[in-house]
Design an enzyme around this catalytic site. Structure first.
Site, PDB file in Angstrom:
ATOM      1  N   LYS A 190      -8.613  -1.670   3.231  1.00  0.00           N
ATOM      2  CA  LYS A 190      -8.289  -2.247   1.918  1.00  0.00           C
ATOM      3  C   LYS A 190      -7.395  -3.483   2.065  1.00  0.00           C
ATOM      4  O   LYS A 190      -7.649  -4.509   1.461  1.00  0.00           O
ATOM      5  CB  LYS A 190      -7.564  -1.212   1.026  1.00  0.00           C
ATOM      6  N   ARG A 193      -3.688   5.983  -7.280  1.00  0.00           N
ATOM      7  CA  ARG A 193      -4.030   7.036  -6.334  1.00  0.00           C
ATOM      8  C   ARG A 193      -4.040   8.410  -7.001  1.00  0.00           C
ATOM      9  O   ARG A 193      -4.257   9.414  -6.318  1.00  0.00           O
ATOM     10  CB  ARG A 193      -3.009   7.067  -5.199  1.00  0.00           C
ATOM     11  N   ARG A 227      -3.756   1.124  14.970  1.00  0.00           N
ATOM     12  CA  ARG A 227      -2.861   0.266  14.184  1.00  0.00           C
ATOM     13  C   ARG A 227      -1.399   0.664  14.433  1.00  0.00           C
ATOM     14  O   ARG A 227      -0.523  -0.180  14.516  1.00  0.00           O
ATOM     15  CB  ARG A 227      -3.207   0.393  12.704  1.00  0.00           C
ATOM     16  N   ARG A 258       4.459   1.690  12.162  1.00  0.00           N
ATOM     17  CA  ARG A 258       4.501   2.630  11.034  1.00  0.00           C
ATOM     18  C   ARG A 258       4.434   4.060  11.541  1.00  0.00           C
ATOM     19  O   ARG A 258       3.455   4.449  12.173  1.00  0.00           O
ATOM     20  CB  ARG A 258       3.315   2.371  10.087  1.00  0.00           C
ATOM     21  N   ARG A 314      -2.250  12.562   4.948  1.00  0.00           N
ATOM     22  CA  ARG A 314      -2.591  11.474   4.010  1.00  0.00           C
ATOM     23  C   ARG A 314      -4.032  11.649   3.517  1.00  0.00           C
ATOM     24  O   ARG A 314      -4.324  11.399   2.349  1.00  0.00           O
ATOM     25  CB  ARG A 314      -2.391  10.115   4.689  1.00  0.00           C
TER      26      ARG A 314
HETATM   27  P1  AMP Z   1      -0.563   2.598   2.229  1.00  0.00           P
HETATM   28  O1  AMP Z   1       0.123   1.418   2.822  1.00  0.00           O
HETATM   29  O2  AMP Z   1      -1.425   2.231   1.047  1.00  0.00           O
HETATM   30  O3  AMP Z   1      -1.310   3.420   3.244  1.00  0.00           O
HETATM   31  O4  AMP Z   1       0.577   3.547   1.630  1.00  0.00           O
HETATM   32  C1  AMP Z   1       1.562   4.106   2.477  1.00  0.00           C
HETATM   33  C2  AMP Z   1       2.301   5.201   1.736  1.00  0.00           C
HETATM   34  O5  AMP Z   1       2.957   4.645   0.577  1.00  0.00           O
HETATM   35  C3  AMP Z   1       1.443   6.347   1.188  1.00  0.00           C
HETATM   36  O6  AMP Z   1       1.166   7.323   2.167  1.00  0.00           O
HETATM   37  C4  AMP Z   1       2.356   6.860   0.075  1.00  0.00           C
HETATM   38  O7  AMP Z   1       3.433   7.613   0.615  1.00  0.00           O
HETATM   39  C5  AMP Z   1       2.950   5.574  -0.484  1.00  0.00           C
HETATM   40  N1  AMP Z   1       2.111   5.030  -1.568  1.00  0.00           N
HETATM   41  C6  AMP Z   1       1.447   3.840  -1.582  1.00  0.00           C
HETATM   42  N2  AMP Z   1       0.788   3.672  -2.728  1.00  0.00           N
HETATM   43  C7  AMP Z   1       1.026   4.780  -3.480  1.00  0.00           C
HETATM   44  C8  AMP Z   1       0.593   5.227  -4.764  1.00  0.00           C
HETATM   45  N3  AMP Z   1      -0.234   4.486  -5.511  1.00  0.00           N
HETATM   46  N4  AMP Z   1       1.053   6.433  -5.201  1.00  0.00           N
HETATM   47  C9  AMP Z   1       1.881   7.170  -4.462  1.00  0.00           C
HETATM   48  N5  AMP Z   1       2.295   6.846  -3.233  1.00  0.00           N
HETATM   49  C10 AMP Z   1       1.882   5.653  -2.733  1.00  0.00           C
END
Ligand code: AMP
Length: 190
Positions: free
Chosen positions: A14, A89, A128, A134, A146
């Site tokens: 994404k 989400r 990654r 991370r 996740r």
């Molecule tokens: P990402 O970078 O999109 O993989 O997001 C990393 C982490 O951020 C996720 O595992 C969640 O802990 C948090 N996070 C990101 N976007 C959301 C969302 N829309 N709702 C809840 N938690 C989020």
């Protein structure tokens, strides 16, 4: 105005695709994960709140995430449109997004899912994690958590957006260029 929701499990690409699409269509890219990580790095209250959830690969609570997203949109009131990456989400987030955009006479144009198998995604995320630093990318049990969060809380959004005739999906396996072409083929219809 076009507002695109990029949908897909962690590692589906994404963020990578959003970088190309924002340039191509002149959109503002909002990645909720990136905004949380920025806040963690800068040790803000929001960052402190989000960190324990993110470290475990759990979703951050809806109220916090929704308020943050609204603030990001408000910061860009002159935008031609947005790419929402990693938001919504949950159904509560999707409903809040619709209501919020509606008040501004805006709406989600299309939701596009990038599809890939869990095994492919685990491999990508661990790779990654070698460079991203991370912690949620470095541990397979956190990655699987996740995916569980996605399956339980995010998957229902497929039918949420299908009911609105706004759900599309593309094969997320291939070269970056090939996948960008698949996405633009959909976006160019609007
Ligand atoms: P990402 O970078 O999109 O993989 O997001 C990393 C982490 O951020 C996720 O595992 C969640 O802990 C948090 N996070 C990101 N976007 C959301 C969302 N829309 N709702 C809840 N938690 C989020």
């Amino acid at each position: 105005m076009i507002n695109i929701v990029l949908f897909g499990k962690p590692g589906a690409g994404k963020g990578t695709q959003a970088e190309f699409l924002k340039t191509q269509y002149g959109l503002i890219h909002i990645s909720t994960g990136d905004v949380f990580r920025y806040n963690i790095k800068n040790e803000t209250e929001l960052g402190k709140l989000a960190q324990s959830y993110m470290d475990q690969g759990d979703l951050v609570p809806d109220s916090v995430t929704i308020n943050m997203l609204k603030a990001e949109v408000e910061k860009n009131s002159e935008a031609k449109g947005f790419i929402f990456d990693g938001f919504p989400r949950t159904t509560a987030q999707a409903e809040a997004l619709d209501a919020f955009l509606d008040k501004k006479n805006m709406q989600v144009t299309a939701t596009i899912a990038l599809e890939a198998t869990d095994d492919e995604l685990v491999e990508r995320l661990l790779k990654r994690g070698e460079t991203s630093g991370r912690s949620d990318d470095q541990d397979e049990s956190k990655i699987r958590n996740r995916f569980d969060e996605y399956n339980h809380k995010t998957s229902p959004l497929r039918s949420f957006y299908t009911d609105q005739d706004k759900f599309h999906s593309v094969n997320g396996i291939g070269s970056i260029d090939e996948i960008t072409e698949r996405l633009t083929a959909i976006i160019d219809r609007f």
